[in-house]
Design a protein around this motif. Structure first.
Motif, PDB file in Angstrom:
ATOM      1  N   TRP A  72      31.270  28.151  38.764  1.00 20.83           N
ATOM      2  CA  TRP A  72      30.446  28.255  39.963  1.00 20.83           C
ATOM      3  C   TRP A  72      31.186  28.944  41.103  1.00 20.83           C
ATOM      4  CZ3 TRP A  72      25.469  28.048  40.363  1.00 20.83           C
ATOM      5  CH2 TRP A  72      24.721  27.308  39.441  1.00 20.83           C
ATOM      6  N   VAL A  73      32.473  28.657  41.209  1.00 22.15           N
ATOM      7  CA  VAL A  73      33.276  29.304  42.249  1.00 22.15           C
ATOM      8  C   VAL A  73      33.333  30.809  42.010  1.00 22.15           C
ATOM      9  CG1 VAL A  73      35.612  29.557  43.172  1.00 22.15           C
ATOM     10  CG2 VAL A  73      34.654  27.281  42.827  1.00 22.15           C
ATOM     11  N   CYS A  74      33.583  31.208  40.775  1.00 14.95           N
ATOM     12  CA  CYS A  74      33.632  32.636  40.439  1.00 14.95           C
ATOM     13  C   CYS A  74      32.290  33.311  40.697  1.00 14.95           C
ATOM     14  CB  CYS A  74      34.036  32.817  38.969  1.00 14.95           C
ATOM     15  SG  CYS A  74      35.766  32.444  38.627  1.00 14.95           S
ATOM     16  N   LEU A  75      31.217  32.632  40.320  1.00 15.63           N
ATOM     17  CA  LEU A  75      29.887  33.193  40.539  1.00 15.63           C
ATOM     18  C   LEU A  75      29.627  33.399  42.030  1.00 15.63           C
ATOM     19  CD1 LEU A  75      26.625  32.282  38.749  1.00 15.63           C
ATOM     20  CD2 LEU A  75      26.654  32.306  41.231  1.00 15.63           C
ATOM     21  N   LEU A  76      29.990  32.399  42.836  1.00 20.78           N
ATOM     22  CA  LEU A  76      29.751  32.490  44.280  1.00 20.78           C
ATOM     23  C   LEU A  76      30.528  33.639  44.908  1.00 20.78           C
ATOM     24  CD1 LEU A  76      28.530  31.342  46.879  1.00 20.78           C
ATOM     25  CD2 LEU A  76      30.507  29.805  47.027  1.00 20.78           C
ATOM     26  N   VAL A  77      31.828  33.737  44.604  1.00 15.71           N
ATOM     27  CA  VAL A  77      32.631  34.791  45.234  1.00 15.71           C
ATOM     28  C   VAL A  77      32.185  36.171  44.740  1.00 15.71           C
ATOM     29  CG1 VAL A  77      34.615  33.292  45.632  1.00 15.71           C
ATOM     30  CG2 VAL A  77      34.489  34.617  43.524  1.00 15.71           C
ATOM     31  N   PHE A  78      31.732  36.251  43.491  1.00 14.82           N
ATOM     32  CA  PHE A  78      31.243  37.532  42.970  1.00 14.82           C
ATOM     33  C   PHE A  78      29.990  37.973  43.716  1.00 14.82           C
ATOM     34  CE2 PHE A  78      28.201  39.731  40.213  1.00 14.82           C
ATOM     35  CZ  PHE A  78      28.917  40.880  39.909  1.00 14.82           C
TER      36      PHE A  78
ATOM     37  N   VAL B  41      28.018  41.932  50.011  1.00 15.78           N
ATOM     38  CA  VAL B  41      28.646  42.426  51.253  1.00 15.78           C
ATOM     39  C   VAL B  41      29.168  43.844  51.060  1.00 15.78           C
ATOM     40  CG1 VAL B  41      30.603  42.106  52.815  1.00 15.78           C
ATOM     41  CG2 VAL B  41      29.225  40.141  52.125  1.00 15.78           C
ATOM     42  N   TYR B  42      29.786  44.087  49.923  1.00 13.52           N
ATOM     43  CA  TYR B  42      30.344  45.407  49.626  1.00 13.52           C
ATOM     44  C   TYR B  42      29.254  46.470  49.590  1.00 13.52           C
ATOM     45  CZ  TYR B  42      33.020  48.928  46.987  1.00 13.52           C
ATOM     46  OH  TYR B  42      33.638  50.077  46.574  1.00 13.52           O
ATOM     47  N   LEU B  43      28.140  46.156  48.972  1.00 16.44           N
ATOM     48  CA  LEU B  43      27.036  47.106  48.861  1.00 16.44           C
ATOM     49  C   LEU B  43      26.279  47.259  50.175  1.00 16.44           C
ATOM     50  CD1 LEU B  43      25.646  45.996  45.381  1.00 16.44           C
ATOM     51  CD2 LEU B  43      26.733  48.196  45.883  1.00 16.44           C
ATOM     52  N   TYR B  44      26.049  46.166  50.860  1.00 14.41           N
ATOM     53  CA  TYR B  44      25.207  46.188  52.062  1.00 14.41           C
ATOM     54  C   TYR B  44      25.931  46.792  53.259  1.00 14.41           C
ATOM     55  CZ  TYR B  44      21.930  44.606  55.634  1.00 14.41           C
ATOM     56  OH  TYR B  44      21.023  44.562  56.673  1.00 14.41           O
ATOM     57  N   PHE B  45      27.193  46.428  53.440  1.00 13.61           N
ATOM     58  CA  PHE B  45      27.902  46.846  54.644  1.00 13.61           C
ATOM     59  C   PHE B  45      28.803  48.067  54.454  1.00 13.61           C
ATOM     60  CE2 PHE B  45      27.016  42.342  55.494  1.00 13.61           C
ATOM     61  CZ  PHE B  45      26.445  42.444  56.747  1.00 13.61           C
TER      62      PHE B  45
ATOM     63  N   ALA C 273      37.202  34.493  34.689  1.00 13.76           N
ATOM     64  CA  ALA C 273      36.952  35.562  35.663  1.00 13.76           C
ATOM     65  C   ALA C 273      36.801  36.918  34.993  1.00 13.76           C
ATOM     66  CB  ALA C 273      38.086  35.601  36.685  1.00 13.76           C
ATOM     67  N   LEU C 274      37.405  37.078  33.826  1.00 13.78           N
ATOM     68  CA  LEU C 274      37.333  38.375  33.142  1.00 13.78           C
ATOM     69  C   LEU C 274      35.932  38.674  32.617  1.00 13.78           C
ATOM     70  CD1 LEU C 274      40.738  38.398  31.248  1.00 13.78           C
ATOM     71  CD2 LEU C 274      40.088  39.734  33.260  1.00 13.78           C
ATOM     72  N   THR C 275      35.049  37.679  32.581  1.00 18.87           N
ATOM     73  CA  THR C 275      33.667  37.963  32.183  1.00 18.87           C
ATOM     74  C   THR C 275      32.955  38.812  33.247  1.00 18.87           C
ATOM     75  OG1 THR C 275      32.811  35.910  33.171  1.00 18.87           O
ATOM     76  CG2 THR C 275      33.504  35.824  30.855  1.00 18.87           C
ATOM     77  N   TYR C 276      33.550  38.901  34.433  1.00 24.89           N
ATOM     78  CA  TYR C 276      32.985  39.723  35.512  1.00 24.89           C
ATOM     79  C   TYR C 276      33.521  41.150  35.494  1.00 24.89           C
ATOM     80  CZ  TYR C 276      31.116  35.451  37.567  1.00 24.89           C
ATOM     81  OH  TYR C 276      30.418  34.286  37.789  1.00 24.89           O
ATOM     82  N   LEU C 277      34.492  41.419  34.634  1.00 26.49           N
ATOM     83  CA  LEU C 277      35.104  42.747  34.629  1.00 26.49           C
ATOM     84  C   LEU C 277      34.097  43.858  34.307  1.00 26.49           C
ATOM     85  CD1 LEU C 277      38.617  43.658  33.355  1.00 26.49           C
ATOM     86  CD2 LEU C 277      36.698  45.149  32.820  1.00 26.49           C
ATOM     87  N   PRO C 278      33.246  43.733  33.279  1.00 28.48           N
ATOM     88  CA  PRO C 278      32.259  44.802  33.023  1.00 28.48           C
ATOM     89  C   PRO C 278      31.335  45.046  34.217  1.00 28.48           C
ATOM     90  CG  PRO C 278      32.458  43.392  31.112  1.00 28.48           C
ATOM     91  CD  PRO C 278      33.202  42.702  32.210  1.00 28.48           C
TER      92      PRO C 278
ATOM     93  N   THR D  84      42.468  36.321  39.875  1.00 31.00           N
ATOM     94  CA  THR D  84      41.987  37.399  39.005  1.00 31.00           C
ATOM     95  C   THR D  84      40.824  38.143  39.644  1.00 31.00           C
ATOM     96  OG1 THR D  84      42.650  36.121  37.053  1.00 31.00           O
ATOM     97  CG2 THR D  84      41.124  37.955  36.697  1.00 31.00           C
ATOM     98  N   MET D  85      39.899  37.379  40.245  1.00 30.10           N
ATOM     99  CA  MET D  85      38.755  37.995  40.915  1.00 30.10           C
ATOM    100  C   MET D  85      39.214  38.880  42.068  1.00 30.10           C
ATOM    101  SD  MET D  85      35.929  36.946  39.351  1.00 30.10           S
ATOM    102  CE  MET D  85      34.559  37.110  40.483  1.00 30.10           C
ATOM    103  N   VAL D  86      40.168  38.394  42.856  1.00 30.88           N
ATOM    104  CA  VAL D  86      40.665  39.160  44.003  1.00 30.88           C
ATOM    105  C   VAL D  86      41.294  40.470  43.536  1.00 30.88           C
ATOM    106  CG1 VAL D  86      42.398  39.192  45.839  1.00 30.88           C
ATOM    107  CG2 VAL D  86      40.973  37.172  45.516  1.00 30.88           C
ATOM    108  N   VAL D  87      42.083  40.410  42.475  1.00 29.06           N
ATOM    109  CA  VAL D  87      42.705  41.622  41.938  1.00 29.06           C
ATOM    110  C   VAL D  87      41.636  42.626  41.505  1.00 29.06           C
ATOM    111  CG1 VAL D  87      44.099  42.556  40.046  1.00 29.06           C
ATOM    112  CG2 VAL D  87      44.838  40.485  41.236  1.00 29.06           C
ATOM    113  N   MET D  88      40.595  42.150  40.849  1.00 24.23           N
ATOM    114  CA  MET D  88      39.517  43.049  40.418  1.00 24.23           C
ATOM    115  C   MET D  88      38.760  43.613  41.616  1.00 24.23           C
ATOM    116  SD  MET D  88      38.017  41.417  36.850  1.00 24.23           S
ATOM    117  CE  MET D  88      37.528  39.825  37.554  1.00 24.23           C
ATOM    118  N   PHE D  89      38.565  42.807  42.656  1.00 21.81           N
ATOM    119  CA  PHE D  89      37.905  43.307  43.869  1.00 21.81           C
ATOM    120  C   PHE D  89      38.722  44.434  44.500  1.00 21.81           C
ATOM    121  CE2 PHE D  89      35.936  38.845  44.676  1.00 21.81           C
ATOM    122  CZ  PHE D  89      35.000  39.090  43.692  1.00 21.81           C
TER     123      PHE D  89
END
Length: 367
Positions: free
Chosen positions: A20-26, A32-36, A88-93, A161-166
């Motif tokens: 849930w934490v990974c989903l929320l930060v993603f 935010v990245y797309l909108y702003f 977190a690597l499930t968010y890589l694709p 891991t998420m931060v590094v990918m961001f």
């Protein structure tokens, strides 16, 4: 209930919390990245690829792309079943797709290309597949997570891991600041928001010929071309006041909007005068400015140029000179002489950076 049953339940709870934490930060990062940050770049890409037939909507686009990428992540998770420290690597694709679609070329109006992604994406996909197989085999041997919930080691490893990918998304997508400014200005100018367009990148030194051209257009629409043009950083101005299809271009706006305005009575003279000033052709400027402004009242930059020309020229064709402006120019020269060379340009920029005098002495020059 045995200790092992309790520990297993605790591990499942920690795993769900991590998911849930990974989903929320993603979701937060992607929206935010797309909108702003990338909305104007995406608008340019969609405009070019659709031949101007469709228009990108900032909010709708951010929501839809975030939703599609989230669905892709759920599909990858269903296939890989990566949990625990590798979840977190499930968010890589999804983040890879986000990077590719926001890596819009700053020259997309000259031709679309996927560039290096045609090679990089297949290689990353193959590498990801091998990594998933390896992680699935290693998962049963992972040590038990310490802590619980947000404080668990598993959560922190996944967040890192998420931060590094961001960060990688930001590094490999379009980060051309001048291009971002240009696309933002074009959209605002099409909406008639001239003042808001002039605030884009106002405090930044970043510019290019196309951005200079857009600022000249916005100022001309506001009747402020002669008053404020040199308050902005100017570069390669000899080719940037009007579209030339090479250095000075628009992507979303039609070229005709700029060229038609530049030919209108009352505006045409300002475009010519500013062009002469950016080329530092003060003698030609002096001959023309009095015809365009026969009385002593003239826009700020023109008065600045007149005062400079009066001091530099041997045969001054201008009879009336603003005495206050002459005094200011004399103070500029005195400041220049009294400032050490090591800090000269920075000191002069701080005090006179919004004047034509600063541009003439320290601004861009055609070498």
């Amino acid at each position: 209930m045995s200790y092992f049953d309790f520990d297993e339940r605790n591990q499942r709870s920690s795993s769900r919390h991590t998911e849930w934490v990974c989903l929320l930060v993603f979701v937060v990062f992607t929206f935010v990245y797309l909108y702003f940050y990338q909305s104007d770049v995406l608008a340019a890409g969609q405009h070019v690829l659709s031949g101007g037939q469709t228009h990108y909507r900032r909010l709708v686009g951010a929501v839809l792309i975030t939703l599609v990428l989230l669905i892709l992540q759920r599909f990858i998770f269903h296939l890989t079943q990566l949990r625990k420290r590798a979840h977190a690597l499930t968010y890589l694709p999804s983040l890879l797709v986000l990077t590719v679609i926001t890596d819009v070329s700053s020259n997309i109006d000259l031709g679309f290309s996927f560039g290096g992604w045609l090679i990089a994406v297949p290689l990353i996909a193959v590498g990801y597949g091998f990594l998933v197989v390896l992680l699935r085999k290693m998962e049963p041997f992972e040590p038990q997570s310490t802590g619980s919930g947000f404080l668990s080691r598993t959560s922190w490893i996944n967040l890192l891991t998420m931060v590094v990918m961001f960060i990688l998304v930001g590094l490999f997508s379009n980060g051309d600041t001048a291009f971002h400014y240009r696309m933002r200005m074009e959209r605002l100018l099409l909406d008639g928001k001239n003042k808001e367009a002039l605030r884009v990148g106002r405090k930044s030194e970043v510019t290019d010929p196309s951005l200079t051209m857009l600022r000249a257009y916005a100022l001309a629409r506001e009747g402020q071309l002669g008053n404020r043009f040199f308050e902005f950083p100017v570069t390669e101005a000899t080719a940037s006041l009007l579209p030339d299809g090479k250095k000075a271009r628009v992507v979303i706006m039609p070229d005709s909007l700029i060229t038609i305005l530049s030919r209108k009575a009352g505006v045409r003279a300002d475009y010519r005068l500013i062009q002469l000033l950016t080329d530092r052709r003060l003698n030609e400027f002096a001959a023309l400015v009095r015809k365009a402004y026969p009385d002593s009242l003239m826009p700020k930059h023109y008065a600045e140029a007149v005062a400079m020309h009066h001091r530099l020229a041997t045969n001054d064709s201008i009879d009336v000179v603003d005495s206050v402006m002459m005094q200011s120019y004399d103070e500029f020269c005195m400041k220049e002489k009294s400032t050490p060379k090591a800090s000269l340009q920075s000191v002069m920029r701080k005090t006179y950076g919004r004047t034509y005098w600063y541009y003439y002495k320290y601004g861009w020059k055609d070498n």
